[in-house]
Every structure is written in C-alpha cells, then in structure tokens.
Enzyme design. Structure first.
Site, PDB file in Angstrom:
ATOM      1  N   HIS A  27       0.843  -1.204   0.000  1.00 52.87           N
ATOM      2  CA  HIS A  27       0.000   0.000   0.000  1.00 52.87           C
ATOM      3  C   HIS A  27       0.877   1.252   0.000  1.00 52.87           C
ATOM      4  O   HIS A  27       1.210   1.778   1.064  1.00 52.87           O
ATOM      5  CB  HIS A  27      -0.895   0.003   1.229  1.00 52.87           C
ATOM      6  N   HIS A 263      -3.819   3.327  -3.314  1.00 55.70           N
ATOM      7  CA  HIS A 263      -4.041   2.884  -1.931  1.00 55.70           C
ATOM      8  C   HIS A 263      -3.380   1.525  -1.695  1.00 55.70           C
ATOM      9  O   HIS A 263      -2.619   1.364  -0.751  1.00 55.70           O
ATOM     10  CB  HIS A 263      -5.544   2.793  -1.623  1.00 55.70           C
ATOM     11  N   GLU A 409     -18.062  -2.989  24.161  1.00 52.30           N
ATOM     12  CA  GLU A 409     -17.334  -4.264  24.291  1.00 52.30           C
ATOM     13  C   GLU A 409     -16.103  -4.314  23.387  1.00 52.30           C
ATOM     14  O   GLU A 409     -15.033  -4.764  23.794  1.00 52.30           O
ATOM     15  CB  GLU A 409     -18.263  -5.441  23.971  1.00 52.30           C
ATOM     16  N   HIS A 471     -29.947 -13.543  24.308  1.00 49.10           N
ATOM     17  CA  HIS A 471     -29.006 -13.508  25.420  1.00 49.10           C
ATOM     18  C   HIS A 471     -28.422 -14.879  25.773  1.00 49.10           C
ATOM     19  O   HIS A 471     -27.680 -14.997  26.747  1.00 49.10           O
ATOM     20  CB  HIS A 471     -29.681 -12.899  26.661  1.00 49.10           C
TER      21      HIS A 471
HETATM   22  C1  LIG Z   1     -11.685  -3.686   9.905  1.00 46.24           C
HETATM   23  C2  LIG Z   1     -11.161  -3.577   8.533  1.00 46.24           C
HETATM   24  N1  LIG Z   1     -12.030  -3.471   7.501  1.00 46.24           N
HETATM   25  C3  LIG Z   1     -11.579  -3.404   6.239  1.00 46.24           C
HETATM   26  C4  LIG Z   1     -10.248  -3.442   5.962  1.00 46.24           C
HETATM   27  C5  LIG Z   1      -9.751  -3.417   4.531  1.00 46.24           C
HETATM   28  N2  LIG Z   1      -9.120  -2.119   4.242  1.00 46.24           N
HETATM   29  C6  LIG Z   1      -7.803  -1.958   4.370  1.00 46.24           C
HETATM   30  S1  LIG Z   1      -7.341  -0.380   4.089  1.00 46.24           S
HETATM   31  C7  LIG Z   1      -8.921   0.093   3.760  1.00 46.24           C
HETATM   32  C8  LIG Z   1      -9.227   1.512   3.400  1.00 46.24           C
HETATM   33  C9  LIG Z   1      -8.602   2.416   4.376  1.00 46.24           C
HETATM   34  O1  LIG Z   1      -8.702   3.745   3.995  1.00 46.24           O
HETATM   35  P1  LIG Z   1      -7.771   4.806   4.703  1.00 46.24           P
HETATM   36  O2  LIG Z   1      -7.655   4.484   6.124  1.00 46.24           O
HETATM   37  O3  LIG Z   1      -8.284   6.114   4.348  1.00 46.24           O
HETATM   38  O4  LIG Z   1      -6.359   4.528   4.087  1.00 46.24           O
HETATM   39  P2  LIG Z   1      -5.757   5.147   2.736  1.00 46.24           P
HETATM   40  O5  LIG Z   1      -6.583   4.580   1.594  1.00 46.24           O
HETATM   41  O6  LIG Z   1      -5.901   6.598   2.816  1.00 46.24           O
HETATM   42  O7  LIG Z   1      -4.378   4.634   2.698  1.00 46.24           O
HETATM   43  C10 LIG Z   1      -9.780  -0.973   3.900  1.00 46.24           C
HETATM   44  C11 LIG Z   1     -11.240  -0.898   3.688  1.00 46.24           C
HETATM   45  C12 LIG Z   1      -9.367  -3.558   7.065  1.00 46.24           C
HETATM   46  N3  LIG Z   1      -8.051  -3.635   6.922  1.00 46.24           N
HETATM   47  N4  LIG Z   1      -9.857  -3.586   8.321  1.00 46.24           N
END
Ligand SMILES: Cc1ncc(C[n+]2csc(CCOP(=O)(O)OP(=O)(O)O)c2C)c(N)n1
Ligand SMILES: [Mg+2]
Length: 660
Positions: A27, A263, A409, A471
C-alpha cells in the site's frame, strides 16, 4: 521546512514505494502521503532509544492504519531500530521481519499488530490509560518515572470504524492528555472518495468527545505546522488531542496522487521513475538513502539515548529515596509468584454460581496482584467483576484500577490488549458471554499477539433463562475454541474457576476466556488444580469404563448425577470434567490416554452449547447432548428440561449408546 526535512520526507516516500514495487504488493499511497507526519513525529517529538527499543519510558507509537506498514518499516530502518535495508527489500516475503501488516513480536519497534482498522486506536487508548495509571502510582515530585506520550497514526478508515469512536469517546471522558492522534486525512479509501460514505465533520465529533482538535491544512509540506500542532497537543494536559492533517494520497507522483488506485497497488516502475524525478532523486539509484538522512536520524536517536541515560540515573536515585515504590515497580513488571495459588486461594464456602466464584477470586487477587486492572462493559454487578477494595479509574482518580468501560465491548478488548502491551498492567475485561461476539476480534488479536488477557464472560448458557435467545450463548464456546492460541475455560465449580485464573496469571500464552454460570453450581471434592490439565477424571469405575460422560461447566453436575444412576444399574462409568479443551490437547499422549482411553469408544459430551467441535473427543462411536439451536425464553429450569438436560434423558442416551 528545511532541506534535511525535505530530503528525509522524500526518502521515506521513495523507499516505501520502491520496496512495495519490489514485492509487487503493498500500500504505497499512505506512506507517500503521510511521510511528513511520520518524519515530523520521529525527528522532533518521538522519544525512544534505538539501542534499547523496549525502554519502559519510551513514547508509544501505533500505526493504526496498518496497511501503511511500509511507512513504519522505513521509519524503523532510518532510525536504526532493528530493520535493515535487506529487511526492507524483503518486504512481505516468507519469514521476513517486514510482513504485510505490522505484527507484534515479529519486528522490533512494532508496538502492536495492526491492520484491522480502528483497532490500533483502541490499543493506543489502552496504552495511554496504562501510562496515566502507572504515572499516578509511581511518580513522585522530581521523579517522573512513568512519563511518556502515546501517538497513534490513523487514516480515514480507522476513524470510520465504530471501535475508534467507542475508544475515543472513553478517552475523552478520561481526559487522557498524553494521547495524541495524528489523522492522515486524504479523503480517499479503497472505493474512492470518502464523500460516498463519510461526510461528517470529524473534528466536531472529536470536540464533542472532549478532545482538543487541530487542523494542519497542508499536511503534504508543512512540517513546521505539524510540529507546532504536536507541541500544542502536548501542552493540553487535560484532553486527548487529534491533529487532522490534510494530505494527498500518493503525494509526489502525479499520475497516481489523489487516487484510490495507489491505496493498495504498487505504483509500478514507470511511476517510480516519475516519483524520483519529481522529488529530485537520481533515477539510477535504487534503495538509496542519502547519508545526511541517516545522520540526522542518528543524531535524534543519540539524543534519545541520552534521555534514557538520564532516566536510568533518575531511577537509581528513586530506588534510594523510595525503595518500596521501586520494588513495587519491579513487581508490576513481573508475573505473580506461583505461591499465591495456595489452599486459601482454592477455598470456597460451598455451592455458588461460577460468576460469583470469579468475583471472589478477583477480590482475593486484588490483594495479591497489585497491577490487576479491569472492569466491565456496564455489567459489573452481573459479571461480579469489581475489586471491592479498590477505587474506580477516572480522570480524577488515575490510581483507581476498576474500570467503567461503558457499553463498548469491542473497544474494551482493544483497550485491554493495549494495556497489556504497554507493560506493567494485568488486564481483565467482563461482559455477558453472548456478547463475546462483539469483542471477538479483540480476542483474536490477544491470541495472535499471545497476550494473556483475561475475559470474564458470564451468563454462559440457556441458564440465563427468561432473557431468551438473544441472550443465550450457543455457538460462542465453539467460536472461541476455534481461535488458535485462545484458551476457552468453562469451569464446573469455584475451584475450577480459581484454576482458570491461576493458569491465566502464570502460564497462559494467549487470552483466557472464562464462561461462567449465572446459576448456582455445586462445589466438588475432586476439582482444583487438577483442572490445570484441561480435562481430568472426576468420577470413575473399576477397570476400563464402558462409557465416558464428558461435561463442562453446569453440565458436569448432570454427568455426576447420571453417573450415580448408571453405576447403580451396574454400568461401568467414568465422568471427565473438561474445563479447557485447548489445555487438555496440549498434554502428553499418555495423560490423554489415561483420561480418554482408546479402549472406550462410547463417549457422550454434555454441554449446553453447540455440539460443534466435540466430535474430536466423542469420535464416530460417541454421542452429544448439546444445543444446536438458539434456545428460548422461559425460566432456566424449564429450558434445561425441555432441551433434554435431565438425568433421565442423559441416562437414556447412555443406555441407548451402550446397547447399540
Ligand atoms: C476492519 C477492517 N475493515 C476493512 C479493511 C480493509 N481495508 C484496508 S485499508 C482500507 C481503506 C482504508 O482507507 P484509509 O484508512 O483512508 O487509508 P488510505 O486509503 O488513505 O491509505 C480498507 C477498507 C481492514 N483492513 N480492516
Ligand atoms: Mg484515506
């Protein structure tokens, strides 16, 4: 921004993008866009000693946006914190110390495993809570023994996730002034512009949480602005701070900058060339770090080494001035002595619900384990999770060690992991067992990082009765048992409950989850430290049994009663209590054979939960008395009877199996 800042930031951008190109996966957008934030933090604020990465009083830095791992590895490399250029070149490769997302325990300088977005924020809140608590306990005028900041870097994703909202709301209430969140706001996530799904004013939301909010309008180049904002954030001691840095994803490479494309995909050779040209780098040089960049980072590291030296000198004086506190400080960092788990620890009045037993154990431990800290997500009276002789942790009482987590939680689990990772704290959390699903990913991360966090999970079955199917935990035992490295305990009585705690505090290398009953359970002669084997023979016959009844928790009682009936009828029966399958599975083959002999294939598992997973012990010739539906709403006694948890039904099942 001076020229060394500029050169350092561009080096971070190029090196990160280059490593990602080489591994052909990763990334690059975040490291390229957030390089100025990381550089400003590391070069002007972040207190750590490269020669002693685990120094207690270092600042903690969490990269919550774990997909930007290459940014962290680049920083650790430049600052001499145990990541070599070869490690950078081996990004994401088999057995490298630079895995796809930061993994705790794998890379020096990585404070927690991140990647599940938002979780790192909860970890950071836990670290800041630990810092505030320990500072209050140990610091004395002129002796700031515990005195550091916790920094967390997030993207848009982390702040969209509910867990960060839960954790930051609590952090605001707790006025955690030494928690500083750096937000890389590039307005881009995987699917494109955040406007499609995230239009709120994050700054206003954090203001409403009680945070100190600042913006840096040009996060791409304004190092002095970021620097000033961090300095300002440090000055605000009664509120956590968020610094919203407006940046461009993939900054420095025009064809990809500002687009979702960079990204999560390497920018490619042609774009790397453009990046180098744009930033004034020699396109012929690969994996190149200018000497002056290393030198500047080293100078910063040396300054910090000096800071640790001063801290050590201060601690030596502290040991003279406050010998008892200094001893206590060392005790906080150690595991409790096994001697405390003596007869007294294992003695209880008589029959009681195991949630009650757990409350009694916690209150014994409160006097024996000074660094115990924990609480419930608003269910303390039901979970019996309060240490009666200790105050609650609050903005006015950081010395308190009971915690009101509020009804949060998921954040609670991430916070507990953060507290453990900080060091010096033995954390526990509590809620209803059925809501373990809400915090399950926290358990998964405790397991992944091998953190022996204690999860007190009460109301463990249809024994909750009238509250009904929403529950009544059914599949939760199987779900947690399926997490590698997690220990799922379901104690049959008070002494097995005590054993779960002994195991958690002395031997566990992963989370210890305890499913505890709402209803009263008997106290048995045979239980106690035997439970530390995970499963053991509770009632037996002469010679090899014809049938084995295996039970956990409240169903051990049923097994014992059925044993009496069957024995009276001339059957050769054994009862095996199975408080923790994972622990039993770790015993040697001869022990396992002594409990579940191969020669006896007629085995019945009895548990008021899903039958999933029991087949490993019952085999093809056994049977189960379990619950493979969601239960119902009625008094508990009625439910147990209606779902077949009666002596008559178990005896009938056993006879049927014996006669097969
Ligand atoms: C809980 C969770 N859901 C989905 C993902 C998959 N995922 C990884 S990065 C991302 C997008 C993140 O966007 P941002 O934080 O703005 O990072 P940028 O694209 O700016 O690097 C997603 C959906 C993940 N790693 N964790
Ligand atoms: Mg983003």
């Amino acid at each position: 921004m001076n020229s060394i800042d500029n050169l350092s930031i561009n080096t971070i951008r190029v090196l990160s993008a280059e490593a990602i190109n080489k591994s052909n996966s990763g990334h690059p957008g975040l490291p390229m866009g957030a390089a100025p934030i990381a550089h400003t933090l590391f070069s002007r604020h972040y207190k750590m000693n490269p020669a002693d990465i685990k120094w207690d009083n270092r600042d903690r830095f969490v990269l919550s946006a774990g997909h930007g791992s290459m940014l962290l590895y680049t920083m650790l490399h430049l600052y001499g914190m145990g990541v070599s250029m070869d490690d950078i070149k081996n990004f994401r490769q088999w057995q490298s110390i630079t895995p796809g997302h930061p993994e705790y325990g794998m890379t020096p300088g990585v404070e927690t495993s991140t990647g599940p977005l938002g979780m790192g924020v909860a970890n950071a809140v836990g670290m800041a809570m630990a810092e505030a608590h320990l500072a209050k306990i140990f610091n004395r005028p002129g002796f700031p023994v515990v005195d550091h900041y916790t920094y967390v870097l997030t993207g848009d994703g982390c702040l969209m996730e509910g867990i960060s909202g839960e954790a930051c709301s609590l952090a605001g209430t707790l006025k955690l002034g030494k928690l500083i969140l750096l937000y890389d706001k590039n307005n881009i996530t995987i699917e494109g512009d955040i406007d499609t799904a995230f239009t709120e004013d994050v700054g206003k939301r954090y203001e409403a949480y009680g945070w100190h909010v600042q913006h840096v309008e040009d996060g791409n180049t304004d190092v002095d602005g970021i620097d000033k904002a961090i300095a300002e954030a440090k000055k605000v001691t009664d509120k956590p701070s968020i610094i919203i840095c407006h940046t461009t994803i993939g900054y420095g490479c025009a064809p990809v900058a500002g687009t979702a494309g960079c990204h999560g995909s390497p920018i490619g050779e042609a774009n790397l060339k453009i990046l180098k040209e744009t930033l004034g780098f020699d396109t012929e040089k690969t994996f190149y770090v200018p000497e002056e960049v290393y030198a500047a980072a080293k100078a910063e590291g040396d300054k910090n080494a000096e800071a640790e030296k001063e801290w050590c000198e201060m601690f030596a004086k502290y040991e003279k001035e406050y010998p008892e506190l200094a001893e206590l400080y060392k005790a906080y960092k150690a595991k409790p002595s096994e001697e405390i788990f003596n007869d007294d620890f294992y003695s209880f009045g008589g029959a009681m619900a195991t949630r009650e037993s757990s409350g009694k154990v916690l209150n014994k431990l409160s006097k024996l384990v000074p660094n115990l800290m924990g609480g419930s997500a608003d269910l303390a009276p039901s979970n019996k999770s309060t240490m009666d002789d200790r105050p609650y942790f609050s903005a006015d009482c950081y010395e308190g060690s009971n915690i009101h987590f509020g009804i949060r939680e998921f954040a609670m689990s991430g916070i507990a992991n953060g507290m453990y990772l900080h060091g010096g704290i033995t954390p526990y959390v509590a809620t209803f067992f059925v809501f373990s699903d809400y915090l399950k990913h926290g358990i998964r991360l405790s397991a992944l990082m091998e953190l022996p966090v204690m999860y007190v999970l009460t109301h463990d079955s249809i024994g909750v009765g009238e509250d009904g199917p929403t529950h009544e935990p059914i599949e939760q035992l199987a779900a947690i048992r399926s997490i590698p490295g997690a220990y799922m305990w379901r104690p049959a009585d008070s002494k097995e409950t005590a054993a779960a705690y002994e195991f958690a505090l002395t031997k566990a290398d992963g989370p210890v989850c305890m499913a505890l009953s709402r209803q009263k359970l008997p106290l048995y002669e045979e239980t106690g430290k035997a439970a530390l084997k995970g499963a053991y023979v509770m009632k037996d016959c002469e010679g090899t049994p014809e049938i084995i009844l295996m039970g956990t928790g409240s169903e051990v009682e049923l097994c014992v009663k059925a044993y009496d009936e069957l024995t009276k009828a001339g059957r050769k029966v054994r009862v095996v209590s199975v408080p923790c399958m994972e622990l039993f599975d770790k015993q040697c083959d001869c022990y396992k054979e002594s409990v579940l002999p191969n020669a006896c294939r007629k085995r019945i598992a009895v548990e008021a939960g899903s039958s999933f997973g029991w087949q490993k012990y019952t085999g093809l010739d056994g049977d189960t008395l379990c619950i493979d539906h969601f239960g119902a709403s009625a008094p508990a006694g009625v439910l147990f009877k209606e779902f077949g948890f009666t002596v008559e039904n178990l005896v009938a099942k056993a006879e049927a199996l014996l006669n097969k």
